[in-house]
Design an enzyme around this catalytic site. Sequence first.
Site, short mmCIF file in Angstrom:
data_model
loop_
_atom_site.label_atom_id
_atom_site.label_comp_id
_atom_site.label_asym_id
_atom_site.label_seq_id
_atom_site.Cartn_x
_atom_site.Cartn_y
_atom_site.Cartn_z
N GLU A 9 -8.72 4.46 2.33
CA GLU A 9 -9.68 3.63 2.58
C GLU A 9 -8.73 1.99 2.16
O GLU A 9 -8.70 1.13 3.18
CB GLU A 9 -10.40 3.31 1.23
N GLU A 10 -7.70 1.69 1.28
CA GLU A 10 -6.76 0.65 1.83
C GLU A 10 -6.44 0.57 3.04
O GLU A 10 -6.39 -0.42 3.84
CB GLU A 10 -5.49 0.60 0.24
N LEU A 11 -6.31 1.27 3.88
CA LEU A 11 -5.80 0.91 5.07
C LEU A 11 -6.51 0.80 6.29
O LEU A 11 -6.64 0.22 7.26
CB LEU A 11 -4.84 2.95 5.43
N SER B 184 0.63 -1.00 -0.30
CA SER B 184 -0.11 -0.32 0.09
C SER B 184 1.20 0.94 0.09
O SER B 184 1.41 1.28 0.56
CB SER B 184 -0.79 0.03 0.57
N TRP C 239 -8.23 6.39 -1.67
CA TRP C 239 -7.71 5.48 -1.41
C TRP C 239 -6.27 4.83 -0.92
O TRP C 239 -6.72 3.49 0.23
CB TRP C 239 -7.43 5.31 -3.62
#
Length: 625
Positions: free
Chosen positions: A87-89, A19, A84
């Site tokens: 939201e990944e995190l 990420s 993005w």
Amino acid sequence: MASSSLSTLVRSNYDVFLSFRGKDTRRTVVSFLYKDLIRQGILTYKDDQGIGAGSEIKERLIEAIKTSQVAVVFISENYATSQWCLEELRLIMELHSVNRIHVVPIFYRVDPSDVRHQKGRFAAAFQKHEDREPNRASQWRRALNQISHISGIHSTEWDDDSAMIDEVVVSISRHLLLRMESTVLNSLVGMEAHMVKMNLIFNMGSENQVLFIGIWGMGGIGKTTIANCLYDRFSSQFSARYFIEDIKNICKDKSPAYLQERFLSRICGGLDIGFRSHEARSQEIIARLGHQKILIVLDGVDKAEQVDALAKDTSWFGPGSRIIITTRDRGLLNSCGVNNVYEVKCLDDKDALQVFKISALRGSPPPSDGFEQLFIRASRLAHGLPSALVTYATYLRQNTTIKKWEEELGLLETSPHKNVKEILRNSYDDLDEQDKTAFLYVACLLNGYPFNHVTSLLDDGRPRMNHLTAKALISISMDGCINMHFLVVQTGKAIVRQESRNRPSRQRFLWDHKEIYDVLDNNIGTDEIEGVTLHMCEMPDKLPMSITVFNIMHSIKFLKFFKHLGDAESNVQLSEDGFYFPRNIRLLHWDDYPMKTLPSTRSDTTTLSNSISNGATSRASGIAR
């Protein structure tokens, strides 16, 4: 058995998910890390296409995150500007909270305090998010706060990115090895045997008691694996559960206060409580957990204060709670008052072979019929140590021919794989200087000797041997002899070689017959040599020893010249006139001693001579103090 284990092994699509904020790191550190991970055979997901406008993560990214074992999160200065990334995190930290993914944060040219409190560039980014996505912004703040409490890599502490990336790769490789070991062992009958014994200690029928349970054993023996299995089996029966992994490394450069703060943050759902004193933090733990039935695993503890910071007393937790502590140090458990201790022992030959085959084959048939004996030979090299079995299997399976396997096995027979040495070296590094010396004496000279004999030979011998026993570095056999695991012995010898930079004449101890022959034949010994153990049956040529051979080796305390074949002739020859033993000698063992009388030491002729009875016509063996 193999096929069912295989399905467990391959349930993750990726080993690692990366990420990162593309504009900050895609073309630099992320690219370098990705290349190194792939080179190591670690299946890694890196989104090279980027994500379009909007705030929904694509399904393929969600799937990649959910099916990865490790998430490496590069927190860079513009990370929080991307919805993005945030939201990944959020998803990564949600999975991390239920132990579904291991997180490795890399704070790349940012201050973790800015990440934790969203200051600096992070503050500016969140001003915009609060206007556009107020509900999600609070979730993203919490995710940043949570990851800032995880022990990670700080780029500012490294001279260059290359060295930092090397450390990340080593850390990930180590975690994946332990994860694979855990998966393989959970599928074995041997693990079920552990569970039967642990069920008795766990005593779930005792609802009113708070129990502290220790899982103790040498490095790499599977303590964390057993704790994981217990956690999986029983966690649903507790109102709250926490698994704190690898505490030693978490606290490597930090105080127990950091451990408390991190634990409180987790208890409080990622909030930064901000208590300043140890007492206040302890009281908050009691207030939040004191009336709940809790399951806590404290994994890899190496200091009593780490336990005190998180679980000092049974009164901290509600009735029926269980606190599991995994450690290499029995003394630590004693000092913490842990009386329920399970000692983990090595696998027997049958289970060891099974672990090796599962790890090496991964459900596929062996390349040819001739590999069965190689599998047996390789599994026996590990002497039942699970981490070594998995490491050797992983290392050897890249070879496709019998000849290559035999060549690699020949190397492993002389020295353990570097990953195994690293695991076992950690135990040595934790010893004080006197215990380190005692450890090396046993590894290189005294393994297999009677306990009482060894304690009489070494300075402060009894407490030193007791320390090594508590650290699971030696055990005492039923007949009272010291046993050190074969791989621990190999690791000790590797340490001695490393100390001398592979110069035998300067080694603290000598045990290789070729090196001993060279040192004694050429009379090049030094005062750094403290002990020599020579297996005379391995010597192809006669060794005429000069009368001055020990003149420079003032530090020698132990001499052992032995043979296993009773009728074999000794190849060591002495000149009787003028020969002296070293002045500080404590142990002399010499099979087929070549002279009729025993020469004296230069400083004390009676102590050594009186320890020998009936002359020295065929065998001399004695102790001098």
